[in-house]
Design a protein around this motif. Sequence first.
Motif, PDB file in Angstrom:
ATOM      1  N   THR A   1       0.838  -0.998   0.093  1.00 41.10           N
ATOM      2  CA  THR A   1       0.129  -0.039   0.082  1.00 41.10           C
ATOM      3  C   THR A   1       1.023   1.065   0.012  1.00 41.10           C
ATOM      4  O   THR A   1       1.829   1.307   0.985  1.00 41.10           O
ATOM      5  CB  THR A   1      -0.970  -0.172   1.473  1.00 41.10           C
ATOM      6  OG1 THR A   1      -1.663  -1.370   1.354  1.00 41.10           O
ATOM      7  CG2 THR A   1      -1.803   1.235   1.203  1.00 41.10           C
TER       8      THR A   1
ATOM      9  N   LYS B   1       3.089   2.237   2.903  1.00 48.03           N
ATOM     10  CA  LYS B   1       2.414   2.245   4.082  1.00 48.03           C
ATOM     11  C   LYS B   1       2.488   0.938   4.845  1.00 48.03           C
ATOM     12  O   LYS B   1       2.949   0.863   5.886  1.00 48.03           O
ATOM     13  CB  LYS B   1       0.785   2.810   3.832  1.00 48.03           C
ATOM     14  CG  LYS B   1       0.278   3.061   5.266  1.00 48.03           C
ATOM     15  CD  LYS B   1      -1.055   3.316   4.998  1.00 48.03           C
ATOM     16  CE  LYS B   1      -2.127   3.254   6.340  1.00 48.03           C
ATOM     17  NZ  LYS B   1      -3.304   3.436   5.723  1.00 48.03           N
ATOM     18  N   ASP B   2       2.046   0.036   4.021  1.00 46.60           N
ATOM     19  CA  ASP B   2       1.820  -1.348   4.500  1.00 46.60           C
ATOM     20  C   ASP B   2       2.360  -2.289   3.229  1.00 46.60           C
ATOM     21  O   ASP B   2       2.155  -2.177   2.158  1.00 46.60           O
ATOM     22  CB  ASP B   2       0.383  -1.839   4.885  1.00 46.60           C
ATOM     23  CG  ASP B   2      -0.073  -1.048   5.940  1.00 46.60           C
ATOM     24  OD1 ASP B   2       0.463  -0.949   6.945  1.00 46.60           O
ATOM     25  OD2 ASP B   2      -1.109  -0.366   5.699  1.00 46.60           O
TER      26      ASP B   2
ATOM     27  N   THR C   1       2.381  -6.409   2.874  1.00 48.11           N
ATOM     28  CA  THR C   1       2.025  -7.844   2.942  1.00 48.11           C
ATOM     29  C   THR C   1       2.461  -8.737   1.989  1.00 48.11           C
ATOM     30  O   THR C   1       2.279  -8.860   0.829  1.00 48.11           O
ATOM     31  CB  THR C   1       0.430  -8.043   3.059  1.00 48.11           C
ATOM     32  OG1 THR C   1      -0.148  -7.039   3.972  1.00 48.11           O
ATOM     33  CG2 THR C   1      -0.088  -9.586   3.702  1.00 48.11           C
TER      34      THR C   1
ATOM     35  N   SER D   1       3.148  -9.445   7.629  1.00 49.64           N
ATOM     36  CA  SER D   1       2.539  -8.131   7.432  1.00 49.64           C
ATOM     37  C   SER D   1       3.459  -6.921   8.155  1.00 49.64           C
ATOM     38  O   SER D   1       3.669  -7.316   9.147  1.00 49.64           O
ATOM     39  CB  SER D   1       1.125  -7.910   8.075  1.00 49.64           C
ATOM     40  OG  SER D   1       0.175  -8.543   7.125  1.00 49.64           O
TER      41      SER D   1
ATOM     42  N   THR E   1       4.464  -2.711   8.499  1.00 50.95           N
ATOM     43  CA  THR E   1       4.069  -1.450   8.495  1.00 50.95           C
ATOM     44  C   THR E   1       5.211  -0.344   8.630  1.00 50.95           C
ATOM     45  O   THR E   1       6.246  -0.583   9.197  1.00 50.95           O
ATOM     46  CB  THR E   1       2.933  -1.193   9.506  1.00 50.95           C
ATOM     47  OG1 THR E   1       2.152   0.258   8.996  1.00 50.95           O
ATOM     48  CG2 THR E   1       3.252  -1.015  10.799  1.00 50.95           C
ATOM     49  N   THR E   2       4.895   0.803   8.215  1.00 51.88           N
ATOM     50  CA  THR E   2       5.941   1.661   8.137  1.00 51.88           C
ATOM     51  C   THR E   2       5.903   2.594   9.414  1.00 51.88           C
ATOM     52  O   THR E   2       4.846   3.221   9.697  1.00 51.88           O
ATOM     53  CB  THR E   2       5.780   2.769   6.899  1.00 51.88           C
ATOM     54  OG1 THR E   2       6.077   1.877   5.738  1.00 51.88           O
ATOM     55  CG2 THR E   2       6.792   3.803   6.990  1.00 51.88           C
TER      56      THR E   2
END
Lengths: 88, 273
Positions: free
Chosen positions: A78, B50-51, B53, B85, B87-88
Amino acid sequence: MMLRALSTVITEMQEAMLPFAAAHDCGADAVYLHDAYLKLPLDFCLIFEDGQAQLLADVPRSLSDSHWHSTASTLAITLEPLAVQELV
Amino acid sequence: MSAKLPVGVQDMGVPFDVFIQALTLQLDKAQASMAIKARVGRLPLTFAVKDVTLDLRAFVRVVNDDIWVRPAGPGDEHASSIKLSLTTVTKPMIDENAVNFETQAPQFTHKEGLTEHFSESDQRALELIGVHNIEQLQDLRKAAGADVVARLARMPVNRLQQAMLSASAPRVTSVKHLPTQGDAPPLARVGLRVAGLRPGLGGKLPIARVQGQALEVQEQEDDQWVLHPLVSQLGQEAELEFEDGQRATVLLNDGSLGQWQQDSTPTQNGRPT
């Protein structure tokens, strides 16, 4: 297939989004891209370089390149607009 | 798999934590590269990760209690699926959750605390589990136990304990001559530091002697004790006895590293037993 560093692949995805960031920054449009979700099949492999494990990856150039994978690995990423000063 | 890999590595893969490090390293590199480009290009805004996976097809095996992972290659069937997963972390998140770091005495930083007693590979292994100095190592050892630290850092327990024992020995951090007062013999001021022991937390002062003669000991705010030997006693061996019965000797020279006495009482305080 020649695989590249995973960071290179991700950087290319980010660079492809830069025009949208510029448009977002101008604020001229009433509608702007909030985020982008990309889910890609990727080939992975590990090599040892500079004394540590390096993760190589790339998208298959065509479906015929990856027909030998019964189920390919996937990377979902994302991307969203972020002020540069908020980056670590 | 790549032809660069030895056959054994192609078959075995890498430990799972090494794989995670390789993955996060690539994500960090991508984020850093993008940040540099945005700053160079004077862009106020950019598209950041941002993410992430990852659904990785891989073969998993357990080797000596460690999980090893090998990404599936062409022709590999029946691979397992590993979902990760990530994340930032952004600067505002760090600012919000940051804790105040205690200042480290410059004489006892990572360089002098770990490098003297641990090999480069051991230091690197400790850094990977978040240990950058002796205090952090002592804290982790107290919280988790030496065997857990050794297992996480992938080093033999006895080697870890031996190195910690040496690294946590009393150290002379400074030696200063004090101005003489009248006919009194000239005194010196000797800073003393013991990794894992923090003066100023209400502990009892250690007893210090040079050739049987007691020295004045004071508590300092900067995690040190101060001894006041005679100038003529500098360079001699001081005997130290701590609150918990542990005894050590140290030469009263700047930068001198002492030794714990083998026959002193084992302790549950900050030092290894």
